[in-house]
Design a protein around this motif. Structure first.
Motif, PDB file in Angstrom:
ATOM      1  N   ALA A 192       0.560  -3.779  12.186  1.00  0.00           N
ATOM      2  CA  ALA A 192       1.897  -3.926  12.742  1.00  0.00           C
ATOM      3  C   ALA A 192       2.209  -5.410  12.850  1.00  0.00           C
ATOM      4  O   ALA A 192       1.350  -6.206  13.236  1.00  0.00           O
ATOM      5  N   ALA A 193       3.420  -5.781  12.492  1.00  0.00           N
ATOM      6  CA  ALA A 193       3.866  -7.168  12.616  1.00  0.00           C
ATOM      7  C   ALA A 193       5.298  -7.165  13.123  1.00  0.00           C
ATOM      8  O   ALA A 193       6.100  -6.302  12.743  1.00  0.00           O
ATOM      9  N   GLY A 194       5.602  -8.099  13.992  1.00  0.00           N
ATOM     10  CA  GLY A 194       6.944  -8.163  14.555  1.00  0.00           C
ATOM     11  C   GLY A 194       7.385  -9.585  14.788  1.00  0.00           C
ATOM     12  O   GLY A 194       6.578 -10.515  14.821  1.00  0.00           O
ATOM     13  N   LEU A 241       5.554  -1.946   9.769  1.00  0.00           N
ATOM     14  CA  LEU A 241       4.382  -1.100  10.010  1.00  0.00           C
ATOM     15  C   LEU A 241       3.762  -0.726   8.676  1.00  0.00           C
ATOM     16  O   LEU A 241       4.471  -0.393   7.723  1.00  0.00           O
ATOM     17  N   SER A 242       2.436  -0.788   8.610  1.00  0.00           N
ATOM     18  CA  SER A 242       1.718  -0.446   7.380  1.00  0.00           C
ATOM     19  C   SER A 242       0.568   0.493   7.700  1.00  0.00           C
ATOM     20  O   SER A 242      -0.093   0.349   8.737  1.00  0.00           O
ATOM     21  N   ALA A 243       0.334   1.442   6.792  1.00  0.00           N
ATOM     22  CA  ALA A 243      -0.782   2.370   6.959  1.00  0.00           C
ATOM     23  C   ALA A 243      -1.446   2.595   5.602  1.00  0.00           C
ATOM     24  O   ALA A 243      -0.765   2.849   4.601  1.00  0.00           O
ATOM     25  N   GLN A 303       4.488   1.711   3.884  1.00  0.00           N
ATOM     26  CA  GLN A 303       5.088   0.652   4.682  1.00  0.00           C
ATOM     27  C   GLN A 303       6.503   1.037   5.086  1.00  0.00           C
ATOM     28  O   GLN A 303       7.217   1.685   4.321  1.00  0.00           O
ATOM     29  N   VAL A 304       6.882   0.627   6.285  1.00  0.00           N
ATOM     30  CA  VAL A 304       8.250   0.797   6.757  1.00  0.00           C
ATOM     31  C   VAL A 304       8.642  -0.478   7.495  1.00  0.00           C
ATOM     32  O   VAL A 304       7.817  -1.075   8.205  1.00  0.00           O
ATOM     33  N   ASN A 305       9.875  -0.937   7.290  1.00  0.00           N
ATOM     34  CA  ASN A 305      10.320  -2.160   7.947  1.00  0.00           C
ATOM     35  C   ASN A 305      11.753  -2.007   8.429  1.00  0.00           C
ATOM     36  O   ASN A 305      12.535  -1.208   7.899  1.00  0.00           O
ATOM     37  N   ARG A 353      -4.157 -13.838  16.285  1.00  0.00           N
ATOM     38  CA  ARG A 353      -4.541 -13.233  14.999  1.00  0.00           C
ATOM     39  C   ARG A 353      -5.514 -12.093  15.272  1.00  0.00           C
ATOM     40  O   ARG A 353      -6.455 -12.238  16.054  1.00  0.00           O
ATOM     41  N   TYR A 354      -5.277 -10.975  14.600  1.00  0.00           N
ATOM     42  CA  TYR A 354      -6.120  -9.800  14.819  1.00  0.00           C
ATOM     43  C   TYR A 354      -6.472  -9.137  13.507  1.00  0.00           C
ATOM     44  O   TYR A 354      -5.837  -9.413  12.489  1.00  0.00           O
TER      45      TYR A 354
END
Length: 549
Positions: A2-4, A32-34, A47-49, A548-549
């Motif tokens: 997840a990135a925001g 969001l990525s899976a 992916q969805v953005n 960072r994760y």
């Protein structure tokens, strides 16, 4: 994953009419990525953005052009540069911004730019042994509703509402060879499909303050009306492509690629005034724009540290239909494909035990039937039209280097040299032959020094100092001096602390450290006597926190 991102500020320009700050930023985005692996040979990435902007439309600076006295008149008949903002020049309504403050203006209304974007995609890779099958499916939509106080003045001279919706579906299938490590031939082949619909219902409200002068409240002959040009354009695109890399010798590899593309476009257009009360023009057209494109290349590995290459690429930009304000059928004649032949030679290297990375290239671009926006006078109003107006040639060279000076200090630098000029180019009776292409600086340069200092108690101090230079640019095909920006330097800096495990970093930053003010673009509306200057953002100071994760 997840990135925001959330970005907001209160605006950088003061509006004296309302007392508000304008040119504010306000948007957020999320992705969001899976990754799903149902089998060891099958991998699926979803992916969805989403992107949402609720910021303000750019409010440019107003520069009046019509001189009131002979003394204030320049050689081109417009206001002489030494009299800008003097009060001796005005726009079509006589207004002039005279305070000399680049970060203040008088706007009776403040623009908004509402943008919503959504995208989703799925990529499936299926390993079949010697080859792989790859499927990429994507869907996106975009909505925009923007109000722009175009004249950037206290009067209602020109205001535009941009209203557009777009939906797009794409599907790509390709077969490609798998890299086994000793194959001399690597290849990929596939097909592509796109289905897109664009609907636009933008409106230009012109000279509203003059409406009381006319019995009907508007006058088409004097361009005093609200003009709109609703249209729907549908595009179905098909493409088939293939590329192969073949190792001719131990260190010599050749590349051959070929692609055929076809865009089937339909265009349903209407030009009207006063919300459809008066229909000026209607048009329904269909046309297919197709072309072959391709690639040839050679790459030679001199040794493990140095590669030489030469490439030739032919590309094209699809033709289409002009979707702006049109009053004659001739303006809606489809424009043709733009073609580009690009030649490039260069080298890529990692030297001195990989402490220095050096990349160099030289290129030549030959544009044919170049699609160019140009200004035209329609019914007394300056408008932009798009057409295959010119050919052009672009020569250039680029150098990029990264050097690890010490264990803690590294330096990045880049230099670009560019010669970009039109060939024979005549537009609306003007001769632009030999002029430089807009937004094409002859020289650009950037450099950054990155320093890391370990701390005894753990962690590191990190810092960056960067600088960028751009030589003079023109913003218009005419290469008029008033529509240009002289050379400019911009400097930034950042300093912070990074945790021992590298996950957390916090610090301070400064962008545009010396608070340089320069023009990013200029829109000139000669018929209304105004240049609209979009400026860079002023100096900003702030703090940052990264995880960072």
């Amino acid at each position: 994953r997840a990135a925001g991102q959330v970005v907001r500020d209160d605006g950088t320009t003061y509006n004296r009419v309302t007392g508000d700050d304008v040119n504010a930023t306000d948007y957020w985005a999320i992705r969001l990525s899976a990754l799903y692996t149902p089998h060891e040979d099958v991998e699926a990435l979803f992916q969805v953005n989403r992107f949402v902007n609720r910021g303000e439309a750019t409010q440019p600076q107003h520069r009046a052009l019509f001189p009131f006295t002979a003394e204030a008149t320049g050689p081109d008949g417009f206001c002489a540069p030494t009299f800008y903002g003097s009060g001796l020049c005005g726009d079509a309504f006589g207004y002039s911004d005279t305070d000399g403050d680049d970060r203040a203006l008088d706007a009776n209304a403040e623009g908004k730019d509402k943008i919503d974007l959504f995208g989703a995609s799925a990529q499936v890779d299926w390993d079949l042994g010697a080859i792989s099958l790859v499927s990429v499916t994507a869907y996106s939509w975009a909505h925009r509703n923007a109000f722009e106080n175009t004249d950037s003045s206290p009067n209602q001279m020109l205001e535009i509402n941009y209203l557009a919706r777009q939906n797009q579906f794409t599907q790509e299938l390709r077969l490609q060879s798998n890299d086994t490590g000793d194959d001399r031939l690597k290849w990929v082949a596939g097909g592509y499909y796109m289905d897109e619909t664009v609907k636009d219902a933008s409106t230009q409200d012109v000279l509203r303050d003059l409406r009381p002068l006319f019995p009907d409240g508007f006058s088409l002959a004097d361009s005093v009306a609200a003009f709109s040009y609703p249209y729907t354009q549908k595009t179905k695109s098909y493409a088939f492509f293939g590329q192969a890399d073949y190792q001719l010798a131990e260190r010599l590899t050749a590349t051959v690629g070929l692609r055929y593309s076809a865009d089937e476009k339909s265009f349903d257009y209407r030009s009207q005034a006063e919300g459809g009360l008066i229909v000026l023009l209607t048009s329904q057209q269909e046309k297919t724009f197709s072309a072959w494109s391709g690639r040839l290349g050679l790459r030679y590995e001199v040794n493990d540290e140095l590669n030489l290459y030469a490439t030739y690429n032919r590309g094209f930009k699809s033709g289409g239909f002009f979707g702006g304000l049109a009053t004659t059928p001739e303006e809606l004649i489809p424009y043709d494909n733009e073609q580009l032949d690009a030649y490039e030679v260069g080298l890529k290297s990692e030297l001195f035990d990989r402490r220095v990375r050096l990349n160099m290239s030289a290129f030549y671009y030959d544009y044919q039937d170049q699609q160019v926006f140009a200004q035209a006078l329609r019914n007394g109003l300056t408008v932009l039209v798009l057409d295959n107006a010119a050919n052009s040639e672009v020569y250039g060279a680029e150098i990029e280097a990264t050097a690890r000076v010490s264990e803690n200090l590294s330096i990045d630098a880049g230099l670009s040299l560019l010669d970009a000029t039109y060939g024979e180019y005549f537009s609306e009776g003007d001769d632009f032959t030999g002029n430089r292409l807009p937004q094409s600086p002859e020289v650009t340069f950037n450099a950054a020094a990155n320093y890391r200092h370990p701390l005894p108690q753990g962690g590191e101090l990190v810092g960056t100092l960067d600088a960028a230079y751009s030589s003079k640019v023109y913003f218009d095909n005419s290469n008029a001096e008033r529509l240009s920006q002289d050379a400019v330097w911009v400097v930034g800096a950042q300093a912070g602390w990074q945790a021992p495990d590298g996950r957390i970093e916090l610090g301070l930053f400064a962008r545009n450290l010396f608070d340089e003010t320069y023009k990013v673009s200029i829109s000139n509306i000669d018929s209304l006597g105004v240049d609209l200057l979009t400026l860079n953002r002023p100096r900003s100071l702030g703090a940052y926190l990264r995880y960072r994760y």
